[in-house]
Design a protein around this motif. Structure first.
Motif, PDB file in Angstrom:
ATOM      1  N   UNK A   1       8.152  20.922  -6.982  1.00  0.00           N
ATOM      2  CA  UNK A   1       7.299  21.943  -6.337  1.00  0.00           C
ATOM      3  C   UNK A   1       6.316  22.589  -7.296  1.00  0.00           C
ATOM      4  N   UNK A   2       6.603  22.505  -8.598  1.00  0.00           N
ATOM      5  CA  UNK A   2       5.666  23.128  -9.551  1.00  0.00           C
ATOM      6  C   UNK A   2       4.624  22.131 -10.071  1.00  0.00           C
ATOM      7  N   UNK A   3       4.754  20.867  -9.670  1.00  0.00           N
ATOM      8  CA  UNK A   3       3.787  19.870 -10.153  1.00  0.00           C
ATOM      9  C   UNK A   3       2.420  20.120  -9.522  1.00  0.00           C
ATOM     10  N   UNK A   4       1.377  19.601 -10.131  1.00  0.00           N
ATOM     11  CA  UNK A   4       0.028  19.922  -9.648  1.00  0.00           C
ATOM     12  C   UNK A   4      -0.516  18.933  -8.628  1.00  0.00           C
ATOM     13  N   UNK A   5      -0.056  17.713  -8.606  1.00  0.00           N
ATOM     14  CA  UNK A   5      -0.656  16.787  -7.638  1.00  0.00           C
ATOM     15  C   UNK A   5       0.312  16.324  -6.552  1.00  0.00           C
ATOM     16  N   UNK A   6       1.495  15.851  -6.951  1.00  0.00           N
ATOM     17  CA  UNK A   6       2.368  15.229  -5.960  1.00  0.00           C
ATOM     18  C   UNK A   6       2.626  16.092  -4.707  1.00  0.00           C
ATOM     19  N   UNK A   7       2.986  17.391  -4.839  1.00  0.00           N
ATOM     20  CA  UNK A   7       3.239  18.147  -3.599  1.00  0.00           C
ATOM     21  C   UNK A   7       1.985  18.284  -2.736  1.00  0.00           C
ATOM     22  N   UNK A   8       0.817  18.287  -3.389  1.00  0.00           N
ATOM     23  CA  UNK A   8      -0.419  18.428  -2.607  1.00  0.00           C
ATOM     24  C   UNK A   8      -0.716  17.135  -1.851  1.00  0.00           C
ATOM     25  N   UNK A   9      -0.412  16.009  -2.477  1.00  0.00           N
ATOM     26  CA  UNK A   9      -0.628  14.729  -1.782  1.00  0.00           C
ATOM     27  C   UNK A   9       0.301  14.635  -0.566  1.00  0.00           C
ATOM     28  N   UNK A  10       1.567  15.011  -0.767  1.00  0.00           N
ATOM     29  CA  UNK A  10       2.501  14.966   0.376  1.00  0.00           C
ATOM     30  C   UNK A  10       2.076  15.951   1.474  1.00  0.00           C
ATOM     31  N   UNK A  11       1.557  17.103   1.073  1.00  0.00           N
ATOM     32  CA  UNK A  11       1.081  18.069   2.074  1.00  0.00           C
ATOM     33  C   UNK A  11      -0.041  17.436   2.890  1.00  0.00           C
ATOM     34  N   UNK A  12      -0.933  16.747   2.195  1.00  0.00           N
ATOM     35  CA  UNK A  12      -2.060  16.126   2.887  1.00  0.00           C
ATOM     36  C   UNK A  12      -1.563  15.113   3.929  1.00  0.00           C
ATOM     37  N   UNK A  13      -0.573  14.312   3.543  1.00  0.00           N
ATOM     38  CA  UNK A  13      -0.058  13.317   4.507  1.00  0.00           C
ATOM     39  C   UNK A  13       0.513  14.040   5.737  1.00  0.00           C
TER      40      UNK A  13
END
Ligand code: PFF
Length: 453
Positions: free
Chosen positions: A138-150
């Motif tokens: 959850x603190x990472x900068x890209x992976x959670x945002x990519x999953x949010x986008x999906x």
């Protein structure tokens, strides 16, 4: 100009119940209810919650459904029609779901991450160090945002397909599947060796643990879980034909929602006890504790995958209803076509989700008023603790004292076509009990009083 454009759509009777249940049954039931029960004393929280559902929950549910069915408009248009001066309550009904969906999508993304990891067979590795795994994600900068986008794209695709083809169809498939999966996982959990302690914690109320916080948490959970105080049921109700029996629906939907929450408790708490974990782990319960629980079970990867899929289905049918509110408003007020409206709402929500997600990592030091929290928590606080109960309170005032019980009864009964069986009960609830209780709890829980002291 508020109109009733052809792009609005409508529900069938069953479609409405499933969609309304789909809206209510979501992360609130599968993620929040078990951890709130775990951290608020177990059985005693469950009892307080049930009382609040039967009183305030039923009242606000019927209130919203009736406003929607009668006006056939989104929340802003609806309040404009029944009580012009109170249109601001409708504004809350469009604004609050929009605020909520910005972070709901992020949590939906976390769930997708857990599904992918389970499918890749990584559960044993996660279980060994689940707290660190969760925090690192959850603190990472890209992976959670990519999953949010999906997750956001899935929402937009369902909503742009329309009320029948999108929302109703998705709910008709996902909701029955969800109940079947939930029953299977709950059965597995309660039959584990050592599950009895968890069942006792869950069902035997210990009244010494009853506190004001228990009541506050239960009220907030009632609104969140039943999708109340944010116009969701007004919008869904607006797709109902005039002759619908909403008094029955306003009982059935909370019943289904509560059944799902109770089942989720059975699915999680006995397993947590059986493997010696703490029930009071808080929001990390399903992300940190459950992977370890699943890993300790035979066929753990399978159970974990099934469980997280189940949470995903529930989250989708709920986030769809959150997005549908602002979408319906754009369609009604600006004559926008559904596809365009749905994508605009989803894209803007996604853009706001980016700083929210980063605020758990690289931007965690940046805080905002009024509570001095990071943007993720601050938006959550403003939406859930301040605005949601406020919308519920004002709705009761509008129905009980402005629009009036007689007009309301006409809307419920389609001009006297049916009997309004709970009219007296509803009247007492909506005029006195619900607004007084909501106001009192809101004052104490919102932190407003602390500003003056
Ligand atoms: N009721 C949903 C849940 O329990 O997860 C959350 C929610 C959906 C709240 C839709 C509000 C709403 F309009």
């Amino acid at each position: 100009m508020e109109n009733q454009s052809k792009d609005r759509g409508s529900f069938s009777k069953l479609g409405f119940i499933l969609a309304a249940a789909g809206s209510s049954i979501g992360l609130g039931n599968l993620w929040k209810f078990p951890y709130l029960t775990g951290s608020n004393g177990g059985g005693v929280f469950v009892i307080v919650y049930l009382v609040i559902i039967a009183t305030i929950g039923f009242t606000c549910m019927l209130g919203e459904m009736a406003i929607g069915k009668y006006t056939k408009l989104n929340p802003i248009g609806a309040y404009g029609k029944i009580a012009e001066k109170w249109k601001f309550v409708g504004v809350l009904g469009v604004l609050v779901p929009f605020l909520i969906v910005t972070y709901y999508n992020i949590i939906g993304g976390w769930i997708m991450k857990y599904i992918v990891e389970s499918l890749l067979g990584h559960l044993p590795a996660i279980a060994g160090d689940s707290a660190n795994f969760f925090t690192a994600h959850i603190t990472a900068s890209t992976s959670p945002i990519v999953y949010t986008l999906i997750f956001v794209i899935i929402n937009a695709v369902i909503i742009q397909a329309g009320v029948n083809e999108g929302i109703e169809r998705a709910s008709k498939i996902l909701m029955p599947l969800l109940f079947v999966l939930l029953l299977i996982v709950a059965f597995r959990s309660v039959t584990l060796p050592g599950a009895v302690e968890g069942i006792k914690f869950y069902l035997q109320p210990d009244f010494s643990k009853l506190s004001f916080n228990t009541v506050t948490a239960a009220l907030g959970q009632c609104f969140f879980s039943l999708s109340l105080g944010m116009g969701a049921m007004i919008t869904y109700g607006s797709y109902l034909p005039d002759n619908s029996h909403i008094e029955q629906d306003a009982v059935l939907v909370p019943l289904l929602d509560t059944f799902a929450a109770l089942l989720a408790g059975f699915a999680i708490l006995p397993a947590v006890f059986a493997f010696g974990f703490e029930p009071s782990a808080g929001p990390g319960l399903i992300f940190i504790t459950l992977p370890a629980v699943f890993d300790a079970m035979p066929f753990g990867t399978l159970w974990a995958t099934v469980f997280f899929f189940l949470v995903l289905f529930a989250a989708i049918t709920s986030s769809v209803s959150l997005v549908e509110n602002p979408t319906a408003w754009l369609i009604d007020s600006y004559g926008m076509d559904r596809k365009k409206a749905a994508w605009i709402v989803c894209i803007v929500a996604f853009l706001i989700a980016i700083p929210e997600s980063l605020s758990m990592g690289v931007w965690s030091g940046i805080t905002f008023p009024p509570m001095g929290l990071n943007i993720f928590d601050e938006i959550g606080y403003i939406a859930e603790s301040l605005l949601m109960p406020a919308a519920g309170f004002f709705m009761c005032i509008v129905i009980g004292w402005v629009w009036g019980i007689d007009n309301f009864a006409k809307a419920v009964t389609n001009n006297g076509e049916y009997e309004f069986k709970s009219k007296k009960y509803f009247e007492i609830m909506v005029k006195y009990v619900a607004p007084a209780a909501i106001f009192f709890i809101w004052l104490n829980s919102s932190g407003i009083l602390s500003i003056f002291s």
